[in-house]
Design an enzyme around this catalytic site. Sequence first.
Site, short mmCIF file in Angstrom:
data_model
loop_
_atom_site.label_atom_id
_atom_site.label_comp_id
_atom_site.label_asym_id
_atom_site.label_seq_id
_atom_site.Cartn_x
_atom_site.Cartn_y
_atom_site.Cartn_z
N ASP A 105 49.18 43.00 91.98
CA ASP A 105 47.83 43.32 92.64
C ASP A 105 48.22 44.72 92.95
OD1 ASP A 105 44.54 42.23 92.14
OD2 ASP A 105 45.57 42.71 94.43
N HIS A 308 44.24 37.33 85.63
CA HIS A 308 44.83 38.46 86.71
C HIS A 308 45.79 37.45 87.10
CE1 HIS A 308 44.63 41.36 89.23
NE2 HIS A 308 45.09 40.17 90.11
#
Length: 331
Positions: A105, A308
């Site tokens: 991320d 994610h």
Amino acid sequence: MIEMPPLQFAQVNGIRMGFYEAGPKSDAPPVILCHGWPEIAFSWRHQIKALGEAGIRVIAPDQRGYGATDAPEPVEAYDLEHLTGDLVGLLDHLKIDKAIFVGHDWGGFVVWQMALRHQGRVAGVVGVNTPHFPRAPIDPIELFRKRFGDSMYIVQFQNPAREPDKIFGSRVEQTFDAFMRKPLPRKEAVPPEPATAGVGASSKSNLAFPQMIAAYDAKYDPRTPILSAEEKKVFVDTFRRTGFTGGINWYRNWTRNWERAAELDHTVRVPALMIMAENDAVLPPSATEGMEKLVPDLEKYLVRDSGHWTQQEKPEEVSAKLIEWRRKRFG
């Protein structure tokens, strides 16, 4: 029982940084694990254990503004010069010449930048979900605004009144309940899971995460939680103490970072691995297309059936790939 090595501290780049370390100090090059938003070094708990047990020296810091690490007041203290400088300071503190930097991320943006700004300290780079992008043709915040509108979370994060910080900060448990879940199977029409770095988003959603959290009720959420109750408590207790502003300040430097990168050569000249997650709605595998032009020595690896939070959703697979690539490229 959650296993983490003892928390240590280092004075780096004008701040005190908390970090965790495992594996033999003699192992080189060590692996530095860089978390994203809204996370902490604890997000890498599975990899810290697996890499350490495999005989690899592994270090995971709470980065600037997060967890056990200082959170300076000025917004400009969270630009990429500071964030990469902190990691150089950590290497200096530990007397490490070069390391392999792994980032998920927002941590992914930081580790790709390490290879551009501090190439002499970088043995290799691994992006987890976050590709290495060329410099945008216009201010990225304007791009986000044009594409997703004013309610897109990164655009909202630019708000000087810090409304999003207050929404997350007053609903910490709701925030982690909503974010830290596996996506539903593709065939079911649902809003995309929350993810965070924002470039290359494939979804038609406007990604209005603050409003989503404000309206969220876990009892109506059909998605499977990633965290045990004990693990969730670590995140919730940490962010209740620190708030969210430190991490959101990283986003408040997007324009500044873009402006200050104009003269940078964006080619990554070290060995690199790109770990992609099949079902990441905001950083889909398609966002990595064309990366080879900027990253000539690149291997790509797809983690199937992961959203994610890949290193927490598929910990064994991510750890095994990191160990395999590290051994193959660095002995």
